[in-house]
Design a protein around this motif. Sequence first.
Motif, short mmCIF file in Angstrom:
data_model
loop_
_atom_site.label_atom_id
_atom_site.label_comp_id
_atom_site.label_asym_id
_atom_site.label_seq_id
_atom_site.Cartn_x
_atom_site.Cartn_y
_atom_site.Cartn_z
N HIS A 38 0.81 -1.22 0.00
CA HIS A 38 0.00 0.00 0.00
C HIS A 38 0.84 1.27 0.00
N ASN A 39 2.15 1.16 0.17
CA ASN A 39 3.07 2.31 0.07
C ASN A 39 2.68 3.42 1.05
N LEU A 40 2.37 3.04 2.28
CA LEU A 40 2.05 4.01 3.33
C LEU A 40 3.29 4.24 4.20
N ILE A 41 3.25 5.33 4.94
CA ILE A 41 4.34 5.65 5.86
C ILE A 41 4.19 4.78 7.10
N ASN A 42 5.12 3.89 7.31
CA ASN A 42 5.10 2.99 8.46
C ASN A 42 6.31 3.30 9.35
N ILE A 43 6.03 3.69 10.57
CA ILE A 43 7.09 4.08 11.51
C ILE A 43 7.05 3.10 12.67
N THR A 44 8.16 2.47 12.91
CA THR A 44 8.29 1.53 14.02
C THR A 44 8.93 2.25 15.20
N ILE A 45 8.28 2.17 16.35
CA ILE A 45 8.74 2.87 17.55
C ILE A 45 9.01 1.83 18.64
N ASN A 46 10.17 1.94 19.22
CA ASN A 46 10.56 1.03 20.30
C ASN A 46 9.90 1.48 21.59
N ALA A 47 8.98 0.67 22.09
CA ALA A 47 8.23 1.02 23.30
C ALA A 47 8.87 0.48 24.56
N ASN A 48 10.11 -0.01 24.47
CA ASN A 48 10.78 -0.51 25.67
C ASN A 48 11.15 0.60 26.62
N LYS B 239 8.09 13.80 17.63
CA LYS B 239 9.06 14.11 16.59
C LYS B 239 8.63 13.51 15.25
N MET B 240 8.09 12.29 15.28
CA MET B 240 7.65 11.65 14.05
C MET B 240 6.41 12.31 13.47
N LEU B 241 5.55 12.82 14.33
CA LEU B 241 4.30 13.43 13.86
C LEU B 241 4.46 14.89 13.46
N ARG B 242 5.57 15.51 13.87
CA ARG B 242 5.73 16.94 13.59
C ARG B 242 5.67 17.27 12.11
N PRO B 243 6.31 16.49 11.21
CA PRO B 243 6.17 16.83 9.78
C PRO B 243 4.74 16.74 9.27
N VAL B 244 3.94 15.84 9.84
CA VAL B 244 2.55 15.71 9.39
C VAL B 244 1.70 16.85 9.92
N LEU B 245 2.02 17.35 11.12
CA LEU B 245 1.20 18.40 11.73
C LEU B 245 1.66 19.79 11.31
N ASP B 246 2.95 20.07 11.50
CA ASP B 246 3.43 21.42 11.21
C ASP B 246 3.59 21.67 9.71
N ASP B 247 4.05 20.67 8.96
CA ASP B 247 4.31 20.84 7.53
C ASP B 247 3.30 20.06 6.69
N ARG B 248 2.03 20.11 7.12
CA ARG B 248 1.02 19.31 6.43
C ARG B 248 0.76 19.80 5.01
N ASP B 249 0.91 21.10 4.78
CA ASP B 249 0.67 21.64 3.44
C ASP B 249 1.68 21.12 2.43
N ALA B 250 2.83 20.67 2.91
CA ALA B 250 3.89 20.25 1.99
C ALA B 250 4.04 18.73 1.92
N LEU B 251 2.97 17.98 2.27
CA LEU B 251 3.07 16.52 2.25
C LEU B 251 3.33 15.98 0.84
N PHE B 252 2.72 16.63 -0.17
CA PHE B 252 2.84 16.13 -1.53
C PHE B 252 3.78 16.98 -2.38
N ASP B 253 4.56 17.88 -1.72
CA ASP B 253 5.53 18.67 -2.46
C ASP B 253 6.81 17.88 -2.63
N CYS B 254 7.39 17.98 -3.79
CA CYS B 254 8.63 17.25 -4.10
C CYS B 254 9.75 18.26 -4.36
N LEU B 255 10.86 18.09 -3.71
CA LEU B 255 12.03 18.94 -3.89
C LEU B 255 13.23 18.06 -4.20
#
Length: 845
Positions: A229-239, A251-267
């Motif tokens: 499905h080519n989704l963003i999968n982030i594995t977090i160590n809960a130990n 930290k992992m969610l910050r790009p989705v929340l703060d930079d949400r307008d640029a999710l589909f921008d390519c540089l």
Amino acid sequence: EEEEKEKDNNYTKPSTMEVDDEESFEYAVKLHLQDPEENEFSSEMGFNLIRGLWGKYSEHKEGFILVNFPRNEEDLSMMMEKLLVPDMVLNFTLSKHIALRRILEKKFKQFQDERDEKQRARDDMKKKQVEVRLERRKKFNEEQQKKREAFEANIASRREQGEEIDDEEEDEYEEEEYEEEDADGDDEEEEPLETDAEGKQRLIGEVSALHDDVLETTSTMADSVKIEHNLINITINANHGASRVFATVSKMLRPVLDDRDALFDCLYHPRVGVAEGLIDNGTCLSSFAFGTWDPVEVYKGHASQPTLSTRYPAVYRSRVYYFRTKENRASFTANPRIYLHPHSSAISPLTPPASLHAFVVGPPKSGKTTLCNWMCDRFNAPLMSFPLVLNAFADTRRETELGKRIRNALQSGGVVPLTVMYDAVKVAMTFPKYLARGFVFDMEVTTLDLFKIILPLLDKFAVIQMCLSERKCIQRGQQKKNGSPLDAEPEMDSIDVIEGQYKLFENCIAPLRSYCVEELRNWCEVDATKSKWFCARAAEGVCERVLKTASACEAQGMKDLPQPIFWSCIPTSTIREKLSPFNFFCPVRWVDHKELVKTPLIETSCAATYRGVVYKMAGFHEYELFLRDPDVYADHVAPVDIPHHVSEDKLNFLFPSKMAFGGFCVVTYVRGYKRFEALVPGQMQFVAVYKNQYFSMKSEEAMEEFLMNPYKYDTIPLPAKVPVSISSVNVATMSMTNYMDHSVSQAVTKAMTAVGLKRPKYPFIASSSSAQLYLATFLKANNIGASEVLRRKWQKKLKSFEEQGDILHYVATEAPAMFDDEQPLDLQRKMDTLFALKQRISASK
């Protein structure tokens, strides 16, 4: 209830794919909640539930978090088929031993509680069974007793009737034996309950099996999320702990929340040569708005010049942008839209670039050259110094008249005259590289005459002084001389040379410092004894303020808006000439609150020029209000009658003028709600004149309040009943008796009253002498004319005198106790002190 039962009886359980109907869906969820094992929660039910949440939160531009869903590949495939695509999937991993440590204790406690509950239930059952058996035995005995009594009564009645009863018939009655009735399950052996060790081992096995099942399911689904499905999968160590895990998730969610307008921008990050090739081939275009400017620096308001040296390009939407550092390019890549969107602090692309002009002065070995090199690299400005200017004229401009004069002086081995050097610096400032990019001037020796020559050429500049003592300069020179014996060029680092250079610097810098502080207000001192990092950051702050002021002035001037004059280097005399009709008073406070707030002349942090006139505000809040709507305050009528303070020396020349409001403090009277007790006479050192009337105030605070709001107090009428005025009397002209009565009578009376009440008797001194000593010490300890330190000293002496005077009374009272078994603890100490006083008094005599 009957209708619900009938409905349940008539209802047929829907299949997995028949939950589209809302009523059927709700009933299916209800059945699942009632019996989760019998009625499983299908993927179709989960989709119907999530679809409502998705639409609800999307309308409000909010989000949500799905916990433990999707549970398996079937749930994930169902969501993807229905186009419910999540932003990312967070997969928490946990080691088996950590899971056991977190879950086992809670489950083991639950197991113990359930086991104890079962044991209590068994004990209660056994107790009830014993009670039932006892009740049965009791009933059986009662029945046997009744039967025996009936038999004996029958025998007795038959004998009364004359019937003969033999012994065998009389003994014919036999009691029945009680037979225990076995209760249900009494003979069955009870299943033994699990012990703590058995229960703990069973729980460990269950948790381990559950952990393995979940780990297998999540790992399979994680591969499906990433590959199929080519989704963003982030594995977090809960130990780790909760705080660390939460920080990782944030930290992992910050790009989705703060930079949400640029999710589909390519540089893309090409090399400089590749980026220039893309522009040359017509594949991409250079940014029309920024050119070679760094968008991130422009956004922060730190840009001083276009990037010309080291550049880091990035391609976004077929446009090439250049950056000073890789960090700036990374910030731009995260969300390019915030840097390209118009921002109030960004420099307009049509505004001429602001150039940095900074002068660094200081004694020898104070670190001027190091700081200048760092500033040139940081703000992309060229370095200027007297040797560089002279070399430029001697090499590239040798044919000019000024170049010939400099070249002749250098070739002859002499010293270039100061007038020639000043002219060279003035001409060098017109060079193209200095006009376009500004400069950082490394000035070893400077004078006020040089600044007056170059002042008309510069609009805004800063002077940074490296402060270092002469001893530190000599110490640094000796360290450098001793630590670098292999230098190619010998340096003049001897003590005599450094002392001479330091004295020359001090003599030249004093008038320049005074002029820059009082007239230009652009002087900044940096402690050169600190680290290089500290000096660089201090200089960076000054340069950024200068650049920000220059950029704001250019932008505001093009829009005909107020321009700040802080760090603008406008002479104080020019500011005084261009002051508005409000003069030094804040126009915002006058227009909004009718308050006269005066500002100091040299303070320009909250001042601005508008339409060629200087307006000074009382604070940053008033400054912001003036910038928002300057016409409201600039077009308002300025106050005409301005109150001012009258010194006590000038009051002698105001005769026969009288004080307004009867000489009482009108501010105190108004603040005291116009009561009679609030009528307090004013002081002669706090007199203010307003509309040709003289008002005296009680204190400096009251005078400041009157100067700020005179219109509130000048019309207050004097009440008919006023206190009787008490005129001061010159006690120096009185007789000795009257002088003593007016000056020290109160203090002497208090002292004599204390003597009469205390009746001091110092050991081994007459009573009259003790009274005189106590009286003198009391007057010294309470002298209001003495300093606080002196009063405390005599107060300690007075306390010591009183303690020593009480020794006689104490010893006389407690002396008989010396012959008792239990005597006071401090009696011996008092006796020792008494005899010590005797010896001291005898020695003094």
